[in-house]
Design an enzyme around this catalytic site. Structure first.
Site, PDB file in Angstrom:
ATOM      1  N   TYR A  53     -81.164 -48.037 -40.488  1.00 16.29           N
ATOM      2  CA  TYR A  53     -81.666 -47.478 -39.233  1.00 16.29           C
ATOM      3  C   TYR A  53     -82.459 -46.215 -39.539  1.00 16.29           C
ATOM      4  O   TYR A  53     -81.910 -45.213 -40.001  1.00 16.29           O
ATOM      5  CB  TYR A  53     -80.515 -47.154 -38.275  1.00 16.29           C
ATOM      6  CG  TYR A  53     -79.752 -48.359 -37.757  1.00 16.29           C
ATOM      7  CD1 TYR A  53     -80.239 -49.656 -37.927  1.00 16.29           C
ATOM      8  CD2 TYR A  53     -78.543 -48.201 -37.095  1.00 16.29           C
ATOM      9  CE1 TYR A  53     -79.540 -50.753 -37.448  1.00 16.29           C
ATOM     10  CE2 TYR A  53     -77.836 -49.302 -36.607  1.00 16.29           C
ATOM     11  CZ  TYR A  53     -78.340 -50.574 -36.797  1.00 16.29           C
ATOM     12  OH  TYR A  53     -77.642 -51.652 -36.319  1.00 16.29           O
ATOM     13  N   SER A 204     -77.304 -55.861 -28.872  1.00 15.99           N
ATOM     14  CA  SER A 204     -78.310 -56.240 -27.868  1.00 15.99           C
ATOM     15  C   SER A 204     -77.659 -56.812 -26.608  1.00 15.99           C
ATOM     16  O   SER A 204     -78.039 -57.876 -26.126  1.00 15.99           O
ATOM     17  CB  SER A 204     -79.309 -57.249 -28.439  1.00 15.99           C
ATOM     18  OG  SER A 204     -80.434 -57.403 -27.584  1.00 15.99           O
ATOM     19  N   PRO A 205     -76.680 -56.119 -26.032  1.00 14.98           N
ATOM     20  CA  PRO A 205     -75.993 -56.647 -24.852  1.00 14.98           C
ATOM     21  C   PRO A 205     -76.866 -56.764 -23.620  1.00 14.98           C
ATOM     22  O   PRO A 205     -76.541 -57.527 -22.703  1.00 14.98           O
ATOM     23  CB  PRO A 205     -74.861 -55.638 -24.637  1.00 14.98           C
ATOM     24  CG  PRO A 205     -75.395 -54.360 -25.202  1.00 14.98           C
ATOM     25  CD  PRO A 205     -76.175 -54.784 -26.414  1.00 14.98           C
ATOM     26  N   ALA A 207     -80.103 -57.637 -23.897  1.00 14.92           N
ATOM     27  CA  ALA A 207     -81.220 -58.491 -24.304  1.00 14.92           C
ATOM     28  C   ALA A 207     -82.526 -57.712 -24.404  1.00 14.92           C
ATOM     29  O   ALA A 207     -83.568 -58.133 -23.890  1.00 14.92           O
ATOM     30  CB  ALA A 207     -81.376 -59.668 -23.338  1.00 14.92           C
ATOM     31  N   GLY A 208     -82.474 -56.577 -25.078  1.00 15.20           N
ATOM     32  CA  GLY A 208     -83.684 -55.778 -25.272  1.00 15.20           C
ATOM     33  C   GLY A 208     -84.264 -55.231 -23.983  1.00 15.20           C
ATOM     34  O   GLY A 208     -85.467 -54.963 -23.900  1.00 15.20           O
ATOM     35  N   GLY A 209     -83.427 -55.047 -22.970  1.00 19.73           N
ATOM     36  CA  GLY A 209     -83.880 -54.487 -21.697  1.00 19.73           C
ATOM     37  C   GLY A 209     -84.130 -55.512 -20.616  1.00 19.73           C
ATOM     38  O   GLY A 209     -84.282 -55.152 -19.447  1.00 19.73           O
ATOM     39  N   GLY A 213     -83.573 -55.594 -15.549  1.00 23.54           N
ATOM     40  CA  GLY A 213     -84.492 -55.900 -14.462  1.00 23.54           C
ATOM     41  C   GLY A 213     -85.839 -55.231 -14.582  1.00 23.54           C
ATOM     42  O   GLY A 213     -86.628 -55.219 -13.629  1.00 23.54           O
ATOM     43  N   LYS A 214     -86.158 -54.694 -15.747  1.00 27.08           N
ATOM     44  CA  LYS A 214     -87.408 -53.940 -15.898  1.00 27.08           C
ATOM     45  C   LYS A 214     -88.644 -54.818 -16.061  1.00 27.08           C
ATOM     46  O   LYS A 214     -89.767 -54.345 -15.916  1.00 27.08           O
ATOM     47  CB  LYS A 214     -87.311 -52.982 -17.084  1.00 27.08           C
ATOM     48  CG  LYS A 214     -87.206 -53.654 -18.441  1.00 27.08           C
ATOM     49  CD  LYS A 214     -87.287 -52.642 -19.581  1.00 27.08           C
ATOM     50  CE  LYS A 214     -86.143 -51.680 -19.562  1.00 27.08           C
ATOM     51  NZ  LYS A 214     -86.164 -50.769 -20.742  1.00 27.08           N
TER      52      LYS A 214
END
Length: 336
Positions: A53, A204-205, A207-209, A213-214
């Site tokens: 990272y 990734s709970p 799913a990458g955003g 709802g974005k």
């Protein structure tokens, strides 16, 4: 904050884990330390990082904060991927992992990590070599427990059986991708975890955003989002996710969130935290505001009806054998 045992160990960890992949990349040191302080203040005690990272910077940032709080937190890190240009600067070999672990300990400013994880399978290295390294590291006091990440079902089962057969330190956790849009590990991997007492630490709970709802069905991502800020990666990722099932899941999450008066993130995280075998859900926030929103999921448990709605909307697609049709796993057997 609620707590669960770390796999089949007796060590207790918070059901939400602070992931640090953003540290040093999307979040500076000051913002990272604010996240660590906030997480500790609300009762969290589980922190996950990795040497790759930000090429070690994430561990260094955590290491700048950790000494004053070492006895209050359970620290996990990972090794496997390249940290140098040499032919032996990657993999799950004893050569690489011994160097990688020592380097991680230096960056973290501690003499041990509570959980050391193989970041991914290494097809060039016999898994016995990796498992024996873990065992030696436990005996040396450098790590408390061993785990793996991104293993397939057969890889995880082989590793688990070998530790038992060779009487080595067991694999206590698996860190896989798992969320309402990515449930394929339910076909086999979760059954291995349940059978072997391995705790699941989903990454990734959200799913990458997507589950916040974005994103929308009729407009490609732009602006201050992970996909919007990376046009090349964003177009590909958006095209892959832009389908009927994705929007069906998102609408189900939005419906539950609206009826509860909470954010969509809280609903997605609460659903995941209560899945069978899940020990702790790894959060990944860029800002303190995002972290605060995610922490709203602590202690939230959805109703049976809410879970059924989300389960039905997100059911993984099964074409046929071996997971559907005549190969479907029957939980009960009828004897004539």
């Amino acid at each position: 904050m609620e707590f669960r045992t770390l796999g089949k160990t007796g060590t207790l960890v918070s059901t939400l884990c602070l992931g640090t992949m953003t540290f040093g990349a999307e979040t500076d040191e000051k913002g990272s330390h604010q996240q660590l302080d906030r997480f500790l203040d609300v009762g969290g005690n589980f922190i996950d990082t990795a040497d790759v990272y930000s090429r070690g910077v994430s561990e260094e940032i955590v290491g700048g904060w950790l000494p004053a709080h070492r006895d209050r937190v359970v620290v996990a890190t990972k090794g496997r991927f390249p940290m140098g240009d040499g032919p032996n600067d990657a993999g799950l070999t004893r050569t690489h992992l011994s160097r990688a672990l020592d380097a991680s300990l230096r960056r973290l400013g501690t003499d041990h990590v509570d959980l050391y994880q193989a970041h991914a399978w290494d097809p060039l290295t016999p898994i016995e070599e990796t498992l024996r390294f873990f065992d030696d590291a436990v005996r040396a006091g450098k790590i408390r427990y061993a785990g793996v990440s991104n293993f397939t079902g057969w890889q995880l089962q082989k590793a688990a059986l070998l530790t038992e057969f060779l009487r080595l330190t067991p694999i206590v956790t698996l860190q896989p991708q798992y969320n309402l849009l990515a449930r394929d590990i339910e076909f086999e991997i979760l059954q291995v975890c349940e059978n072997e007492g391995i705790g699941v630490l989903p990454w990734s709970p959200l799913a990458g955003g997507w589950l916040t709802g974005k994103y929308s069905a009729d407009e490609a991502p732009t602006g201050a989002t992970r996909l919007g800020e990376n046009p090349n990666r964003g177009v590909e990722a958006y095209a892959r996710r832009n389908n009927e099932r994705t929007w069906q899941v998102i609408e189900a999450v939005r419906s539950v969130a609206g009826s509860r008066g909470v954010s969509m993130s809280v609903v997605a995280l609460a659903w995941l935290a209560d899945r069978p075998t899940v020990t702790s859900v790894i959060l990944g926030a860029r800002t303190i505001e995002q972290l605060d929103d995610n922490l709203g999921a602590a202690g939230v448990h959805l109703s049976v009806e809410e879970k059924e709605l989300l389960d039905a909307a997100s059911a993984p697609l099964v074409a046929d054998y071996p997971y559907g049709g005549p190969g479907v796993n029957q939980r009960a057997r009828v004897i004539p």
